[in-house]
Design a protein around this motif. Sequence first.
Motif, mmCIF file in Angstrom:
data_model
loop_
_atom_site.group_PDB
_atom_site.id
_atom_site.type_symbol
_atom_site.label_atom_id
_atom_site.label_comp_id
_atom_site.label_asym_id
_atom_site.label_seq_id
_atom_site.Cartn_x
_atom_site.Cartn_y
_atom_site.Cartn_z
ATOM 1 N N PHE A 93 0.835 -1.200 0.000
ATOM 2 C CA PHE A 93 0.000 0.000 0.000
ATOM 3 C C PHE A 93 0.873 1.254 0.000
ATOM 4 O O PHE A 93 0.623 2.192 -0.756
ATOM 5 C CB PHE A 93 -0.940 0.001 1.214
ATOM 6 N N THR A 94 1.917 1.256 0.820
ATOM 7 C CA THR A 94 2.824 2.404 0.882
ATOM 8 C C THR A 94 3.508 2.627 -0.463
ATOM 9 O O THR A 94 3.598 3.765 -0.945
ATOM 10 C CB THR A 94 3.870 2.202 1.994
ATOM 11 N N GLY A 95 3.978 1.550 -1.089
ATOM 12 C CA GLY A 95 4.616 1.680 -2.403
ATOM 13 C C GLY A 95 3.655 2.181 -3.465
ATOM 14 O O GLY A 95 4.012 3.037 -4.280
ATOM 15 N N THR A 96 2.435 1.665 -3.448
ATOM 16 C CA THR A 96 1.439 2.094 -4.432
ATOM 17 C C THR A 96 1.058 3.549 -4.197
ATOM 18 O O THR A 96 0.916 4.327 -5.145
ATOM 19 C CB THR A 96 0.196 1.187 -4.368
ATOM 20 N N LEU A 97 0.911 3.932 -2.935
ATOM 21 C CA LEU A 97 0.592 5.318 -2.601
ATOM 22 C C LEU A 97 1.750 6.241 -2.985
ATOM 23 O O LEU A 97 1.526 7.326 -3.546
ATOM 24 C CB LEU A 97 0.275 5.426 -1.105
ATOM 25 N N ALA A 98 2.976 5.797 -2.737
ATOM 26 C CA ALA A 98 4.148 6.606 -3.119
ATOM 27 C C ALA A 98 4.200 6.803 -4.628
ATOM 28 O O ALA A 98 4.484 7.911 -5.111
ATOM 29 C CB ALA A 98 5.434 5.942 -2.628
ATOM 30 N N ALA A 99 3.896 5.757 -5.391
ATOM 31 C CA ALA A 99 3.886 5.878 -6.854
ATOM 32 C C ALA A 99 2.793 6.839 -7.309
ATOM 33 O O ALA A 99 3.010 7.662 -8.210
ATOM 34 C CB ALA A 99 3.688 4.499 -7.498
ATOM 35 N N ALA A 100 1.623 6.748 -6.683
ATOM 36 C CA ALA A 100 0.525 7.653 -7.049
ATOM 37 C C ALA A 100 0.877 9.099 -6.715
ATOM 38 O O ALA A 100 0.568 10.014 -7.488
ATOM 39 C CB ALA A 100 -0.761 7.232 -6.331
ATOM 40 N N LEU A 101 1.534 9.302 -5.589
ATOM 41 C CA LEU A 101 1.954 10.656 -5.222
ATOM 42 C C LEU A 101 2.984 11.188 -6.209
ATOM 43 O O LEU A 101 2.926 12.362 -6.606
ATOM 44 C CB LEU A 101 2.528 10.672 -3.801
ATOM 45 N N ALA A 102 3.926 10.337 -6.590
ATOM 46 C CA ALA A 102 4.945 10.754 -7.559
ATOM 47 C C ALA A 102 4.306 11.120 -8.888
ATOM 48 O O ALA A 102 4.684 12.120 -9.512
ATOM 49 C CB ALA A 102 5.981 9.650 -7.731
ATOM 50 N N GLU A 103 3.324 10.315 -9.328
ATOM 51 C CA GLU A 103 2.613 10.628 -10.571
ATOM 52 C C GLU A 103 1.867 11.942 -10.473
ATOM 53 O O GLU A 103 1.720 12.657 -11.458
ATOM 54 C CB GLU A 103 1.632 9.505 -10.921
ATOM 55 N N ARG A 104 1.365 12.261 -9.289
ATOM 56 C CA ARG A 104 0.631 13.506 -9.061
ATOM 57 C C ARG A 104 1.583 14.691 -8.965
ATOM 58 O O ARG A 104 1.145 15.841 -8.975
ATOM 59 C CB ARG A 104 -0.196 13.364 -7.787
ATOM 60 N N GLY A 105 2.879 14.412 -8.881
ATOM 61 C CA GLY A 105 3.864 15.486 -8.792
ATOM 62 C C GLY A 105 4.093 15.972 -7.376
ATOM 63 O O GLY A 105 4.545 17.092 -7.170
ATOM 64 N N ALA A 106 3.794 15.121 -6.408
ATOM 65 C CA ALA A 106 3.997 15.492 -5.006
ATOM 66 C C ALA A 106 5.483 15.708 -4.745
ATOM 67 O O ALA A 106 6.333 15.059 -5.364
ATOM 68 C CB ALA A 106 3.463 14.395 -4.093
ATOM 69 N N PRO A 107 5.797 16.595 -3.834
ATOM 70 C CA PRO A 107 7.217 16.811 -3.500
ATOM 71 C C PRO A 107 7.855 15.552 -2.931
ATOM 72 O O PRO A 107 7.182 14.735 -2.287
ATOM 73 C CB PRO A 107 7.181 17.919 -2.442
ATOM 74 N N ARG A 108 9.150 15.413 -3.150
ATOM 75 C CA ARG A 108 9.876 14.234 -2.668
ATOM 76 C C ARG A 108 9.773 14.075 -1.160
ATOM 77 O O ARG A 108 9.769 12.966 -0.644
ATOM 78 C CB ARG A 108 11.347 14.317 -3.067
ATOM 79 N N ASP A 109 9.663 15.201 -0.446
ATOM 80 C CA ASP A 109 9.584 15.099 1.008
ATOM 81 C C ASP A 109 8.276 14.466 1.472
ATOM 82 O O ASP A 109 8.216 13.878 2.549
ATOM 83 C CB ASP A 109 9.822 16.449 1.688
ATOM 84 N N GLU A 110 7.221 14.528 0.639
ATOM 85 C CA GLU A 110 5.973 13.857 1.011
ATOM 86 C C GLU A 110 6.133 12.338 0.903
ATOM 87 O O GLU A 110 5.644 11.593 1.748
ATOM 88 C CB GLU A 110 4.806 14.326 0.150
ATOM 89 N N VAL A 111 6.837 11.888 -0.126
ATOM 90 C CA VAL A 111 7.114 10.458 -0.259
ATOM 91 C C VAL A 111 8.044 10.014 0.874
ATOM 92 O O VAL A 111 7.853 8.952 1.469
ATOM 93 C CB VAL A 111 7.701 10.129 -1.640
ATOM 94 N N ALA A 112 9.023 10.836 1.206
ATOM 95 C CA ALA A 112 9.933 10.515 2.312
ATOM 96 C C ALA A 112 9.167 10.453 3.635
ATOM 97 O O ALA A 112 9.423 9.564 4.465
ATOM 98 C CB ALA A 112 11.054 11.548 2.399
ATOM 99 N N ALA A 113 8.219 11.352 3.836
ATOM 100 C CA ALA A 113 7.410 11.345 5.061
ATOM 101 C C ALA A 113 6.560 10.079 5.130
ATOM 102 O O ALA A 113 6.327 9.533 6.215
ATOM 103 C CB ALA A 113 6.535 12.586 5.138
ATOM 104 N N LEU A 114 6.109 9.622 3.988
ATOM 105 C CA LEU A 114 5.332 8.383 3.920
ATOM 106 C C LEU A 114 6.198 7.200 4.373
ATOM 107 O O LEU A 114 5.771 6.379 5.185
ATOM 108 C CB LEU A 114 4.829 8.183 2.493
ATOM 109 N N ALA A 115 7.418 7.131 3.867
ATOM 110 C CA ALA A 115 8.345 6.066 4.273
ATOM 111 C C ALA A 115 8.641 6.163 5.765
ATOM 112 O O ALA A 115 8.635 5.145 6.475
ATOM 113 C CB ALA A 115 9.639 6.157 3.462
ATOM 114 N N GLN A 116 8.868 7.358 6.255
ATOM 115 C CA GLN A 116 9.150 7.545 7.677
ATOM 116 C C GLN A 116 7.964 7.128 8.538
ATOM 117 O O GLN A 116 8.143 6.563 9.622
ATOM 118 C CB GLN A 116 9.523 8.997 7.964
#
Length: 179
Positions: A93-116
């Motif tokens: 779920f985290t990986g799929t959400l991270a990919a969706a955020l990246a596709e949406r153009g979310a900042p890298r820190d949002e993906v990093a916050a998701l991992a954290q």
Amino acid sequence: MPSELAAETAQLVDDYLQHHLGGSALPATRTAQTLRRVADELGSREQPFFRSACSPAALPEPGGAAAHLSRVAAQMEADGGLNWGRVVALVVFTGTLAAALAERGAPRDEVAALAQALVAYLAGEKREWLEAHGGWDGFYHFFNKHGSDATDQNSTISNAIMAAAGFGLAGLAFLLAVR
């Protein structure tokens, strides 16, 4: 949060996200290889579910992905407790959400916050559960203990993942439906 468990959890989560997002990951440890394999299998088997769970309509507001992941983790646990299959489902779920955020153009820190957030949940809130189940070595052994025949092992892994994650996915679907 014990530093060794937190560091290993962070390494595994980062490795999987790099693998899932197509980035350059470091050479994987045996546990990272197992996580990649079982997460890829669950993600492939349940791809329509995970994609719909992370569709644009289901995505949280910008900056809210980590809180959304925390709600999903709490809901999955409320549906019967944590197990290795649900850990894998959260990673997928985290990986799929991270990919969706990246596709949406979310900042890298949002993906990093998701991992954290996932690392904090697993190595912080669920530290005692992880330790009681052998830590990440326990994870490795859980998914690599059945037979030497690769076909039989893959079938066993698939069945174990789905049996363990099944109710958690139902809870996730409920959470996303009432969102």
